[in-house]
Design an enzyme around this catalytic site. Sequence first.
Site: not given
Ligand code: ZDP
Length: 285
Positions: A75, A170, A219, A228, A231
């Site tokens: 994350c 992703h 997400e 993200c 992301g």
């Molecule tokens: O991979 C997932 O299931 C994401 N929902 C994790 C969270 C990603 C996040 N938004 C980021 O900033 O990388 C926290």
Amino acid sequence: MSIAFSKYHGLGNDFILIDNRHQSAPVLSPEQAIQLCDRNFGIGADGVIFVLPTQADADYSMRIFNSDGSEPEMCGNGIRCLAKFIGSLETLAGKPPALPHRYRIHTLAGQIVPELQTDGQVTVDMGEPRLLAGEIPTTLAAADAKVVNQPLTVDEQTWQVTCVSMGNPHCIAFVGDVAAVPLAAIGPQFEHHAVFPQRINTEFIQVVRPDYLKMRVWERGAGPTLACGTGACASLVAAVLNGKCDRAATVELPGGPLQIDWSAADNHVYMTGPAEVVFSGATAS
Ligand code: ZDP
């Protein structure tokens, strides 16, 4: 049992942070995390993050539950918040970190290294992107092949997609206008598409200039968030792989900008952005 927490956000991607340094198992279950993340019946957040004790080669471990209770490997915005949270815990204990200060954090995606900067921003060494279909994972190509500019049909429309793992999966699609993407309608269909066995985070990217991308995200496990971090990193890598941008660029998310740099020297992706505390409290039970 009442549990102390702090609420943080990174560009509006918001998290409940729990000091879990006294035991290796998270003090909350995924079901409790779902409840606390609820914006009407709980505190409200995109996820819950735990600071845990760790093994010898790191300072702390991080685990995270999404707002649907699933557990992602990494994350990006969350680890900036976690670094700030650890800094404030150490300050409270009378040992404030001397800035700039780096923490080695063990995650399910390996070791990730956030660095607290003197200006309040956090720069994170996110490690190397993983590009092979088997590593994403996706069945869009053979396990040892990359997925760059491949067709994917979602809801009778064919998209050209590129897949990148930053520890978590992703799928990136380039569009002419991010504002026109019907995110709520198509996001869930990407997330649950049969070609993504671990589900997927999906980024829609508009290339404004070679050093400026605009992004909207759906997400995995959390839906349409304001930002993200993983992301934004995956999207910069995808844009470079498609010859659409420089190795360093600003990625503008609904919640604000992140600076992303895919270093040619060490192949690591570096992300710089803010993380802010909002309030602290304790759960009722
Ligand atoms: O991979 C997932 O299931 C994401 N929902 C994790 C969270 C990603 C996040 N938004 C980021 O900033 O990388 C926290």
